[in-house]
Design a protein around this motif. Structure first.
Motif, PDB file in Angstrom:
ATOM      1  N   GLU A  35     -44.581 -47.969 -96.282  1.00  0.00           N
ATOM      2  CA  GLU A  35     -45.749 -47.143 -95.987  1.00  0.00           C
ATOM      3  C   GLU A  35     -46.102 -46.150 -97.089  1.00  0.00           C
ATOM      4  OE1 GLU A  35     -45.539 -45.247 -92.161  1.00  0.00           O
ATOM      5  OE2 GLU A  35     -44.717 -47.031 -91.172  1.00  0.00           O
ATOM      6  N   VAL A  36     -45.209 -45.945 -98.062  1.00  0.00           N
ATOM      7  CA  VAL A  36     -45.403 -44.904 -99.073  1.00  0.00           C
ATOM      8  C   VAL A  36     -45.303 -45.532-100.463  1.00  0.00           C
ATOM      9  CG1 VAL A  36     -44.616 -42.654 -99.913  1.00  0.00           C
ATOM     10  CG2 VAL A  36     -44.333 -43.250 -97.494  1.00  0.00           C
ATOM     11  N   PRO A  37     -46.229 -45.223-101.376  1.00  0.00           N
ATOM     12  CA  PRO A  37     -46.152 -45.777-102.737  1.00  0.00           C
ATOM     13  C   PRO A  37     -45.011 -45.142-103.540  1.00  0.00           C
ATOM     14  CG  PRO A  37     -48.038 -44.312-102.521  1.00  0.00           C
ATOM     15  CD  PRO A  37     -47.466 -44.459-101.141  1.00  0.00           C
ATOM     16  N   PRO A  38     -44.575 -45.814-104.600  1.00  0.00           N
ATOM     17  CA  PRO A  38     -43.359 -45.396-105.331  1.00  0.00           C
ATOM     18  C   PRO A  38     -43.362 -43.963-105.852  1.00  0.00           C
ATOM     19  CG  PRO A  38     -43.989 -47.611-105.976  1.00  0.00           C
ATOM     20  CD  PRO A  38     -45.090 -47.101-105.106  1.00  0.00           C
ATOM     21  N   LEU A  39     -44.429 -43.534-106.531  1.00  0.00           N
ATOM     22  CA  LEU A  39     -44.427 -42.197-107.109  1.00  0.00           C
ATOM     23  C   LEU A  39     -44.383 -41.117-106.030  1.00  0.00           C
ATOM     24  CD1 LEU A  39     -46.953 -42.491-110.097  1.00  0.00           C
ATOM     25  CD2 LEU A  39     -44.459 -42.670-110.110  1.00  0.00           C
ATOM     26  N   ARG A 212     -49.809 -39.124 -97.454  1.00  0.00           N
ATOM     27  CA  ARG A 212     -50.044 -39.250 -96.014  1.00  0.00           C
ATOM     28  C   ARG A 212     -48.910 -38.586 -95.249  1.00  0.00           C
ATOM     29  NH1 ARG A 212     -49.761 -45.184 -94.751  1.00  0.00           N
ATOM     30  NH2 ARG A 212     -49.733 -44.307 -92.641  1.00  0.00           N
ATOM     31  N   PHE A 213     -49.241 -38.030 -94.103  1.00  0.00           N
ATOM     32  CA  PHE A 213     -48.215 -37.444 -93.247  1.00  0.00           C
ATOM     33  C   PHE A 213     -48.159 -38.132 -91.883  1.00  0.00           C
ATOM     34  CE2 PHE A 213     -49.103 -34.169 -96.384  1.00  0.00           C
ATOM     35  CZ  PHE A 213     -47.823 -33.774 -96.738  1.00  0.00           C
ATOM     36  N   ASP A 214     -49.061 -39.102 -91.648  1.00  0.00           N
ATOM     37  CA  ASP A 214     -49.039 -39.858 -90.398  1.00  0.00           C
ATOM     38  C   ASP A 214     -48.160 -41.093 -90.555  1.00  0.00           C
ATOM     39  OD1 ASP A 214     -50.808 -40.937 -92.248  1.00  0.00           O
ATOM     40  OD2 ASP A 214     -52.083 -41.843 -90.720  1.00  0.00           O
ATOM     41  N   LEU A 215     -46.904 -40.842 -90.910  1.00  0.00           N
ATOM     42  CA  LEU A 215     -45.967 -41.929 -91.176  1.00  0.00           C
ATOM     43  C   LEU A 215     -45.124 -42.224 -89.948  1.00  0.00           C
ATOM     44  CD1 LEU A 215     -44.723 -40.645 -94.669  1.00  0.00           C
ATOM     45  CD2 LEU A 215     -46.507 -42.369 -94.244  1.00  0.00           C
ATOM     46  N   SER A 216     -44.585 -43.430 -89.917  1.00  0.00           N
ATOM     47  CA  SER A 216     -43.675 -43.802 -88.831  1.00  0.00           C
ATOM     48  C   SER A 216     -42.414 -42.947 -88.867  1.00  0.00           C
ATOM     49  CB  SER A 216     -43.289 -45.279 -88.954  1.00  0.00           C
ATOM     50  OG  SER A 216     -44.434 -46.103 -88.991  1.00  0.00           O
ATOM     51  N   ALA A 217     -41.790 -42.829 -87.704  1.00  0.00           N
ATOM     52  CA  ALA A 217     -40.586 -41.997 -87.611  1.00  0.00           C
ATOM     53  C   ALA A 217     -39.481 -42.519 -88.516  1.00  0.00           C
ATOM     54  CB  ALA A 217     -40.110 -41.948 -86.159  1.00  0.00           C
ATOM     55  N   HIS A 218     -39.341 -43.845 -88.600  1.00  0.00           N
ATOM     56  CA  HIS A 218     -38.255 -44.393 -89.423  1.00  0.00           C
ATOM     57  C   HIS A 218     -38.526 -44.177 -90.909  1.00  0.00           C
ATOM     58  CE1 HIS A 218     -41.114 -47.764 -89.288  1.00  0.00           C
ATOM     59  NE2 HIS A 218     -40.577 -48.197 -90.418  1.00  0.00           N
ATOM     60  N   VAL A 219     -39.803 -44.124 -91.307  1.00  0.00           N
ATOM     61  CA  VAL A 219     -40.132 -43.852 -92.707  1.00  0.00           C
ATOM     62  C   VAL A 219     -39.853 -42.394 -93.036  1.00  0.00           C
ATOM     63  CG1 VAL A 219     -42.016 -43.723 -94.382  1.00  0.00           C
ATOM     64  CG2 VAL A 219     -41.794 -45.718 -92.889  1.00  0.00           C
ATOM     65  N   VAL A 224     -36.525 -38.186 -95.609  1.00  0.00           N
ATOM     66  CA  VAL A 224     -35.637 -37.021 -95.464  1.00  0.00           C
ATOM     67  C   VAL A 224     -34.231 -37.366 -95.933  1.00  0.00           C
ATOM     68  CG1 VAL A 224     -34.541 -35.485 -93.779  1.00  0.00           C
ATOM     69  CG2 VAL A 224     -36.985 -35.972 -93.602  1.00  0.00           C
ATOM     70  N   SER A 225     -33.776 -38.561 -95.608  1.00  0.00           N
ATOM     71  CA  SER A 225     -32.418 -38.970 -96.000  1.00  0.00           C
ATOM     72  C   SER A 225     -32.272 -39.100 -97.503  1.00  0.00           C
ATOM     73  CB  SER A 225     -32.062 -40.303 -95.329  1.00  0.00           C
ATOM     74  OG  SER A 225     -32.046 -40.176 -93.931  1.00  0.00           O
ATOM     75  N   VAL A 226     -33.293 -39.686 -98.178  1.00  0.00           N
ATOM     76  CA  VAL A 226     -33.182 -39.864 -99.627  1.00  0.00           C
ATOM     77  C   VAL A 226     -33.213 -38.512-100.336  1.00  0.00           C
ATOM     78  CG1 VAL A 226     -35.616 -40.100-100.301  1.00  0.00           C
ATOM     79  CG2 VAL A 226     -33.872 -41.450-101.461  1.00  0.00           C
ATOM     80  N   ALA A 227     -33.865 -37.511 -99.731  1.00  0.00           N
ATOM     81  CA  ALA A 227     -33.900 -36.177-100.328  1.00  0.00           C
ATOM     82  C   ALA A 227     -32.638 -35.380-100.009  1.00  0.00           C
ATOM     83  CB  ALA A 227     -35.132 -35.419 -99.847  1.00  0.00           C
ATOM     84  N   ALA A 228     -32.273 -35.332 -98.724  1.00  0.00           N
ATOM     85  CA  ALA A 228     -31.150 -34.499 -98.302  1.00  0.00           C
ATOM     86  C   ALA A 228     -29.797 -35.111 -98.647  1.00  0.00           C
ATOM     87  CB  ALA A 228     -31.235 -34.235 -96.797  1.00  0.00           C
ATOM     88  N   LEU A 229     -29.644 -36.430 -98.400  1.00  0.00           N
ATOM     89  CA  LEU A 229     -28.349 -37.079 -98.607  1.00  0.00           C
ATOM     90  C   LEU A 229     -28.203 -37.634-100.016  1.00  0.00           C
ATOM     91  CD1 LEU A 229     -28.049 -39.044 -95.229  1.00  0.00           C
ATOM     92  CD2 LEU A 229     -27.140 -36.788 -95.794  1.00  0.00           C
ATOM     93  N   SER A 230     -29.173 -38.455-100.449  1.00  0.00           N
ATOM     94  CA  SER A 230     -29.040 -39.157-101.726  1.00  0.00           C
ATOM     95  C   SER A 230     -29.373 -38.279-102.931  1.00  0.00           C
ATOM     96  CB  SER A 230     -29.943 -40.392-101.741  1.00  0.00           C
ATOM     97  OG  SER A 230     -29.617 -41.258-100.681  1.00  0.00           O
ATOM     98  N   THR A 231     -29.871 -37.070-102.694  1.00  0.00           N
ATOM     99  CA  THR A 231     -30.213 -36.184-103.815  1.00  0.00           C
ATOM    100  C   THR A 231     -29.456 -34.864-103.719  1.00  0.00           C
ATOM    101  OG1 THR A 231     -32.411 -37.199-103.836  1.00  0.00           O
ATOM    102  CG2 THR A 231     -32.127 -35.197-105.127  1.00  0.00           C
ATOM    103  N   ALA A 232     -29.773 -34.032-102.719  1.00  0.00           N
ATOM    104  CA  ALA A 232     -29.131 -32.717-102.629  1.00  0.00           C
ATOM    105  C   ALA A 232     -27.619 -32.842-102.417  1.00  0.00           C
ATOM    106  CB  ALA A 232     -29.774 -31.908-101.494  1.00  0.00           C
ATOM    107  N   LEU A 233     -27.204 -33.551-101.374  1.00  0.00           N
ATOM    108  CA  LEU A 233     -25.770 -33.727-101.112  1.00  0.00           C
ATOM    109  C   LEU A 233     -25.095 -34.481-102.246  1.00  0.00           C
ATOM    110  CD1 LEU A 233     -23.271 -33.531 -99.313  1.00  0.00           C
ATOM    111  CD2 LEU A 233     -24.052 -35.603 -98.122  1.00  0.00           C
ATOM    112  N   ALA A 234     -25.783 -35.493-102.800  1.00  0.00           N
ATOM    113  CA  ALA A 234     -25.184 -36.295-103.869  1.00  0.00           C
ATOM    114  C   ALA A 234     -24.849 -35.444-105.086  1.00  0.00           C
ATOM    115  CB  ALA A 234     -26.128 -37.431-104.255  1.00  0.00           C
TER     116      ALA A 234
END
Length: 299
Positions: A35-39, A212-219, A224-234
């Motif tokens: 649902e979201v483009p790469p950049l 866009r902010f009207d994204l599916s819950a899983h997206v 959030v996971s790629v930011a919080a877990l795969s970036t900040a926590l990493a």
């Protein structure tokens, strides 16, 4: 001759956790790309990680640097270590499976050894590093196959984009050693993410438009996971392992990421990697072990 610190049980668990969250970044990106483009994914990844690391820096009572030179170095670091490689990998994953992208990204450590050998006086380009680099290139050749000789298609370009990301990571490690050695590591993580956020905001708006902010819950969960877990926590795990086990042992995470990424892709996304991908991974892993040199010295 100096030796690398040993890996304790705690360090081993932290390495396992780091491989999990970094391997997860490829999985989260596959979900977000529906649902979201790469950049824009890159923008989400760096922007939402900033407040988390800002809280950590505050808790550690670290002060933000005031020198313009330091913030300029953070801007360059943000480009080399975040904006460029994240964007290239996410763009490549439009064409590539998450596991294959993670395997090609495994060349980062081999590239890093060669780039450091060329640009840093205290890390000479010894024969082992050259042999390791050649093995890594053989692994890449096994993955890309003879089709590349017949012509370049979008899949080939995607594979080369991941290799470009690995080279960018390698240049970032040299830049960090030259320009940011005197700063606290947690502050370096925050500073470069602030720099990459500043770079990605206008670029993502220009190329992808307003997010866009009207994204599916899983997206949203993936972003959030790629930011919080795969970036900040990493990054917090990265610097903690670096302090406990040293840079040489930290390189081992490069070998651990592809199995996690491929496993998540297989279980949840139905991805399957061919024999050429695992052959390439084996050669890249062998190249890393040769570059590291400890296995050969013990032998």
């Amino acid at each position: 001759m100096t030796t690398s610190p040993s890996i304790s049980a705690v360090s081993a668990l932290m390495l396992l956790a780091l491989a999990t969250v970094w391997g997860g970044s490829f999985f989260f990106a596959e979900i977000a790309l529906t649902e979201v483009p790469p950049l824009t994914i890159t923008l989400h990844r760096v922007v939402w990680a900033v407040p988390i690391l800002l809280v950590v820096v505050r808790l550690l009572d670290l002060r933000l640097p005031r020198a313009p030179r330091v913030w300029g170095a953070y801007l360059v670091m943000g480009a080399l270590n975040n904006a460029i490689p994240f964007s290239l990998i996410f763009w490549a994953q439009v064409e590539l499976q998450s596991g294959l992208a993670s395997i090609l990204n495994g060349t980062t450590a081999v590239f890093g050894a060669v780039v450091a050998g060329l640009l840093l006086r205290d890390e000479p380009l010894v024969p082992l590093k050259i042999v390791g680099a050649l093995l890594g290139l053989a692994g890449v050749a096994a993955i890309m196959g003879p089709d590349l000789l017949r012509g370049v298609d979008l899949r080939n370009l995607a594979q080369m984009a991941v290799l470009g990301a690995a080279l960018s990571y390698a240049l970032a490690s040299v830049w960090a050693k030259r320009a940011l050695a005197g700063q606290a590591p947690q502050m370096n993580a925050l500073g470069m993410l602030m720099g990459s956020s500043l770079l990605m905001l206008p670029l993502a708006l220009w190329v992808d438009g307003v997010p866009r902010f009207d994204l599916s819950a899983h997206v949203w969960a993936a972003l959030v996971s790629v930011a919080a877990l795969s970036t900040a926590l990493a990054y917090l795990l990265y610097f903690a392992i670096l302090r406990r086990a040293g840079a040489a042992n930290l390189m081992l995470v490069t070998l651990m990421i592809p199995p996690f990424a491929a496993g998540l892709g297989a279980v949840f996304l139905g991805e399957r990697l061919g024999a050429e991908a695992w052959t390439g991974f084996g050669l890249i892993a062998l190249g890393l072990l040769v570059t590291d040199g400890r296995v050969l010295r013990r032998g």
